[in-house]
Design a protein around this motif. Structure first.
Motif, mmCIF file in Angstrom:
data_model
loop_
_atom_site.group_PDB
_atom_site.id
_atom_site.type_symbol
_atom_site.label_atom_id
_atom_site.label_comp_id
_atom_site.label_asym_id
_atom_site.label_seq_id
_atom_site.Cartn_x
_atom_site.Cartn_y
_atom_site.Cartn_z
ATOM 1 N N UNK A 34 42.951 34.801 29.299
ATOM 2 C CA UNK A 34 43.456 36.132 28.945
ATOM 3 C C UNK A 34 44.979 36.102 28.895
ATOM 4 N N UNK A 35 45.551 37.142 28.373
ATOM 5 C CA UNK A 35 47.009 37.199 28.208
ATOM 6 C C UNK A 35 47.737 36.897 29.511
ATOM 7 N N UNK A 36 47.264 37.433 30.629
ATOM 8 C CA UNK A 36 47.964 37.266 31.902
ATOM 9 C C UNK A 36 47.318 36.240 32.814
ATOM 10 N N UNK A 37 46.054 35.889 32.578
ATOM 11 C CA UNK A 37 45.357 34.944 33.443
ATOM 12 C C UNK A 37 46.032 33.585 33.490
ATOM 13 N N UNK A 38 46.450 33.085 32.346
ATOM 14 C CA UNK A 38 47.131 31.791 32.276
ATOM 15 C C UNK A 38 48.409 31.829 33.095
ATOM 16 N N UNK A 61 54.556 41.765 32.772
ATOM 17 C CA UNK A 61 53.231 42.237 33.194
ATOM 18 C C UNK A 61 53.395 43.528 34.002
ATOM 19 N N UNK A 62 52.536 44.490 33.725
ATOM 20 C CA UNK A 62 52.556 45.738 34.491
ATOM 21 C C UNK A 62 51.767 45.539 35.786
ATOM 22 N N UNK A 63 52.007 46.419 36.756
ATOM 23 C CA UNK A 63 51.249 46.347 38.013
ATOM 24 C C UNK A 63 49.758 46.460 37.738
ATOM 25 N N UNK A 64 49.401 47.376 36.849
ATOM 26 C CA UNK A 64 47.985 47.614 36.544
ATOM 27 C C UNK A 64 47.333 46.360 35.964
ATOM 28 N N UNK A 65 47.979 45.730 34.992
ATOM 29 C CA UNK A 65 47.394 44.546 34.357
ATOM 30 C C UNK A 65 47.352 43.359 35.316
ATOM 31 N N UNK A 66 48.380 43.225 36.151
ATOM 32 C CA UNK A 66 48.370 42.142 37.126
ATOM 33 C C UNK A 66 47.243 42.353 38.131
ATOM 34 N N UNK A 68 44.425 44.008 37.681
ATOM 35 C CA UNK A 68 43.143 43.765 37.000
ATOM 36 C C UNK A 68 42.897 42.269 36.826
ATOM 37 N N UNK A 69 43.936 41.546 36.424
ATOM 38 C CA UNK A 69 43.804 40.102 36.220
ATOM 39 C C UNK A 69 43.490 39.400 37.532
ATOM 40 N N UNK A 70 44.211 39.764 38.587
ATOM 41 C CA UNK A 70 43.963 39.151 39.896
ATOM 42 C C UNK A 70 42.560 39.452 40.397
ATOM 43 N N UNK A 71 42.104 40.698 40.211
ATOM 44 C CA UNK A 71 40.746 41.065 40.635
ATOM 45 C C UNK A 71 39.711 40.165 39.958
ATOM 46 N N UNK A 72 39.876 39.957 38.650
ATOM 47 C CA UNK A 72 38.925 39.125 37.902
ATOM 48 C C UNK A 72 38.987 37.677 38.372
ATOM 49 N N UNK A 73 40.194 37.139 38.584
ATOM 50 C CA UNK A 73 40.327 35.746 38.997
ATOM 51 C C UNK A 73 39.829 35.528 40.427
ATOM 52 N N UNK A 74 39.993 36.523 41.287
ATOM 53 C CA UNK A 74 39.436 36.441 42.648
ATOM 54 C C UNK A 74 37.909 36.457 42.567
ATOM 55 N N UNK A 75 37.363 37.363 41.764
ATOM 56 C CA UNK A 75 35.910 37.476 41.600
ATOM 57 C C UNK A 75 35.324 36.173 41.046
ATOM 58 N N UNK A 76 36.078 35.498 40.164
ATOM 59 C CA UNK A 76 35.607 34.238 39.569
ATOM 60 C C UNK A 76 35.767 33.038 40.505
ATOM 61 N N UNK A 77 36.452 33.239 41.636
ATOM 62 C CA UNK A 77 36.631 32.147 42.581
ATOM 63 C C UNK A 77 37.800 31.229 42.267
ATOM 64 N N UNK A 78 38.712 31.660 41.404
ATOM 65 C CA UNK A 78 39.873 30.847 41.050
ATOM 66 C C UNK A 78 41.077 31.128 41.944
ATOM 67 N N UNK A 79 41.153 32.346 42.445
ATOM 68 C CA UNK A 79 42.281 32.793 43.259
ATOM 69 C C UNK A 79 41.729 33.394 44.547
ATOM 70 N N UNK A 80 42.417 33.129 45.674
ATOM 71 C CA UNK A 80 42.050 33.789 46.928
ATOM 72 C C UNK A 80 43.064 34.892 47.205
ATOM 73 N N UNK A 81 42.651 35.840 48.019
ATOM 74 C CA UNK A 81 43.465 37.019 48.347
ATOM 75 C C UNK A 81 43.415 37.232 49.853
ATOM 76 N N UNK A 82 44.599 37.393 50.460
ATOM 77 C CA UNK A 82 44.664 37.630 51.895
ATOM 78 C C UNK A 82 45.506 38.884 52.146
ATOM 79 N N UNK A 83 44.938 39.814 52.912
ATOM 80 C CA UNK A 83 45.624 41.061 53.231
ATOM 81 C C UNK A 83 46.077 41.002 54.675
#
Length: 125
Positions: A34-38, A61-66, A68-83
């Protein structure tokens, strides 16, 4: 078969057929390319980044698009997220092993393109 949708089961050990519309691998490919995934995968190749550091590293990249992109990449198992439980919460992102594997050829492609550009950026050398 639902009109316009191709359905086919994949048996264990068999490869996915990304040309079928219901192929789960197709969604991952769409998210990565996707435009921002790469840009997310390339930005995270060296180190983990907080949301705003990542946004700053990917100009345009806007906050919204970033988000959304991060959510998809986390869901796909490519990116991890720590809060981190602070006020406000600090969220850090990094590449999983799968994300590093997928991002490696993208990094090679990115490096190859940038090394071949002339200083003006208009022509390849």
């Amino acid at each position: 078969m639902v009109e316009g949708v191709q359905r086919r089961r994949v048996e264990a050990g068999e490869r996915y057929d990304v040309f079928h519309t219901d192929c789960p691998a197709r969604d991952v490919v769409d998210h990565v390319t996707s435009r921002w995934g790469i840009w997310v995968l390339i930005s995270l190749r060296s180190n983990d980044l907080r949301f705003y550091e990542l946004r700053k590293s990917i100009q345009g990249v806007s906050e919204k698009m970033l988000a959304q992109t991060l959510r998809a990449l986390v869901r796909d198992g490519l990116v991890w997220r720590e809060v981190e439980p602070t006020t406000p919460p600090q969220v850090t992102y990094g590449l999983t092993e799968f994300g590093r594997e997928v991002g490696e050829p993208l990094t090679v492609l990115f490096d190859r393109i940038t090394q071949r550009l002339s200083p003006s950026g208009a022509e390849y050398v």
